[in-house]
Design a protein around this motif. Structure first.
Motif, PDB file in Angstrom:
ATOM      1  N   ARG A  28      -9.825   6.182  -2.887  1.00 28.50           N
ATOM      2  CA  ARG A  28      -9.145   5.404  -3.891  1.00 28.50           C
ATOM      3  C   ARG A  28      -7.676   6.028  -3.866  1.00 28.50           C
ATOM      4  NH1 ARG A  28     -13.473   1.843  -6.479  1.00 28.50           N
ATOM      5  NH2 ARG A  28     -11.866   0.469  -6.736  1.00 28.50           N
ATOM      6  N   ASN A  29      -6.628   5.052  -4.294  1.00 34.64           N
ATOM      7  CA  ASN A  29      -5.366   5.686  -4.442  1.00 34.64           C
ATOM      8  C   ASN A  29      -4.825   6.796  -3.559  1.00 34.64           C
ATOM      9  OD1 ASN A  29      -5.060   4.052  -6.607  1.00 34.64           O
ATOM     10  ND2 ASN A  29      -6.323   5.525  -8.023  1.00 34.64           N
ATOM     11  N   GLU A  32      -1.762   8.617  -4.838  1.00 32.05           N
ATOM     12  CA  GLU A  32      -1.758   8.786  -6.004  1.00 32.05           C
ATOM     13  C   GLU A  32      -0.420   9.869  -6.341  1.00 32.05           C
ATOM     14  OE1 GLU A  32      -4.795   9.588  -9.593  1.00 32.05           O
ATOM     15  OE2 GLU A  32      -5.290  10.312  -7.587  1.00 32.05           O
ATOM     16  N   ASN A  33       0.261   9.413  -7.323  1.00 38.82           N
ATOM     17  CA  ASN A  33       1.430  10.430  -7.881  1.00 38.82           C
ATOM     18  C   ASN A  33       2.436  10.590  -6.779  1.00 38.82           C
ATOM     19  OD1 ASN A  33       0.314  10.684 -10.418  1.00 38.82           O
ATOM     20  ND2 ASN A  33      -1.153  12.190  -9.763  1.00 38.82           N
ATOM     21  N   GLN A  55      -0.303  -0.217  -5.602  1.00 37.89           N
ATOM     22  CA  GLN A  55      -1.596  -0.698  -5.678  1.00 37.89           C
ATOM     23  C   GLN A  55      -2.615   0.901  -5.133  1.00 37.89           C
ATOM     24  OE1 GLN A  55      -2.148  -4.025  -3.473  1.00 37.89           O
ATOM     25  NE2 GLN A  55      -2.004  -5.315  -5.104  1.00 37.89           N
ATOM     26  N   ASP A  56      -1.713   1.709  -4.113  1.00 39.11           N
ATOM     27  CA  ASP A  56      -2.501   2.629  -3.519  1.00 39.11           C
ATOM     28  C   ASP A  56      -2.221   3.946  -4.427  1.00 39.11           C
ATOM     29  OD1 ASP A  56      -3.929   0.964  -1.856  1.00 39.11           O
ATOM     30  OD2 ASP A  56      -2.309   1.622   0.066  1.00 39.11           O
ATOM     31  N   GLY A  57      -1.549   3.705  -5.654  1.00 38.65           N
ATOM     32  CA  GLY A  57      -1.403   4.857  -6.734  1.00 38.65           C
ATOM     33  C   GLY A  57       0.074   5.416  -6.566  1.00 38.65           C
ATOM     34  N   LEU A  82       0.984  -2.030 -12.313  1.00 40.00           N
ATOM     35  CA  LEU A  82       1.127  -1.083 -11.280  1.00 40.00           C
ATOM     36  C   LEU A  82       2.187  -0.354 -11.948  1.00 40.00           C
ATOM     37  CD1 LEU A  82       1.016  -3.535  -8.373  1.00 40.00           C
ATOM     38  CD2 LEU A  82      -0.663  -1.883  -8.976  1.00 40.00           C
ATOM     39  N   SER A 168       1.579   1.430   4.003  1.00 41.38           N
ATOM     40  CA  SER A 168       0.907   2.327   3.175  1.00 41.38           C
ATOM     41  C   SER A 168       0.038   3.238   3.733  1.00 41.38           C
ATOM     42  CB  SER A 168      -0.122   1.602   2.437  1.00 41.38           C
ATOM     43  OG  SER A 168      -0.554   2.426   1.320  1.00 41.38           O
ATOM     44  N   SER A 172       0.537   7.894   3.692  1.00 41.90           N
ATOM     45  CA  SER A 172      -0.819   8.368   3.380  1.00 41.90           C
ATOM     46  C   SER A 172      -0.893   9.768   4.051  1.00 41.90           C
ATOM     47  CB  SER A 172      -1.706   7.581   3.127  1.00 41.90           C
ATOM     48  OG  SER A 172      -2.329   7.303   4.568  1.00 41.90           O
TER      49      SER A 172
END
Length: 193
Positions: A28-29, A32-33, A55-57, A82, A168, A172
C-alpha cells in the motif's frame, strides 16, 4: 494425509502472497511521503496523474495557469482525503516555475517527483503532416475520432486514467531497475517518430 494437507495449505498461503504482491495488495502507498510536482494538473491527464500519485501516498503539488482551476482541483482532491496543494504556474514563465518548486520545498521539504505534463498535441499520426487547424486543438471532430479508434488495437480513445497508473509505477521503487526505456501508452497503436 495430514502432511499433504499442511503442504497444500503452505502452498496456498504462498500463492496468495504472490498474487497479492503482483496486484499491489501487499504494498500500500508505494509513493508514501514522496513529494510530487505535476504541471498542468487541474484537468485531463495531469489531474488523473496527480490523483493517482496522491492515492499512492505522495504529497502532490498541482498547478495550472489559472488560480480558479488550481482551487477547484485542490478542493476536489482534498475532498477525497488526498494530500494535495497547488499554485499557479505557467511553465513558460521562470518566476512561476520557481514559485512551484518553492511551494513544494516550503510545504514538504523538497521534490522527489516531477511530472512535466504541460503540453498540447491533439494530432494522431506523423507530426510532419500536422495542419495549422490541428495545432489549434480538433478532438471535437467526431469523424476524426472514429477513424482514430478504427486504427487502434483497443478500438477506443484513451482516458486520462489510462496514463496515471504507469506514471505512478515509474515513480515507485517497483520501477527502480527501469532506465532509458520508452513506455508507450497508446492502446496498441504503433508508435514512432
Amino acid at each position: 494425509m495430514l502432511k499433504v494437507r499442511l503442504a497444500l495449505g503452505a502452498c496456498a498461503r504462498s500463492w496468495k502472497s504472490v498474487r497479492m504482491a503482483s496486484c499491489g495488495m501487499a504494498r500500500r502507498n508505494p509513493l508514501e511521503n514522496k513529494v510530487a510536482l505535476v504541471t498542468a494538473s487541474t484537468d485531463g491527464i495531469g489531474f488523473a496523474i496527480a490523483r493517482r500519485l496522491a492515492q499512492d501516498g505522495a504529497h502532490v503539488v498541482v498547478s495550472s495557469r489559472k488560480q480558479q482551476n488550481v482551487d477547484q482541483a485542490v478542493a476536489a482532491l482534498q475532498g477525497e482525503g488526498l494530500s494535495v496543494t497547488g499554485t499557479v504556474c505557467h511553465v513558460g514563465k521562470a518566476e512561476d516555475r520557481e514559485r512551484l518548486v518553492a511551494t513544494a520545498v516550503k510545504l514538504h521539504g523538497g521534490v522527489d517527483i516531477l511530472i512535466s505534463n504541460a503540453a498540447v498535441n491533439p494530432f494522431f499520426g506523423n507530426l510532419m503532416d500536422v495542419s495549422e487547424e490541428v495545432w489549434d486543438k480538433l478532438w471535437e471532430d467526431q469523424e476524426r475520432q472514429e477513424s482514430i479508434k478504427a486504427a487502434m488495437k483497443i478500438k477506443r480513445i484513451g482516458k486520462p486514467e489510462d496514463c496515471a497508473g504507469i506514471v505512478s509505477f515509474l515513480c515507485s521503487e517497483d520501477a527502480s531497475y527501469i532506465t532509458g526505456e520508452t513506455v508507450v501508452v497508446a492502446g496498441g497503436t504503433p508508435s514512432h517518430l
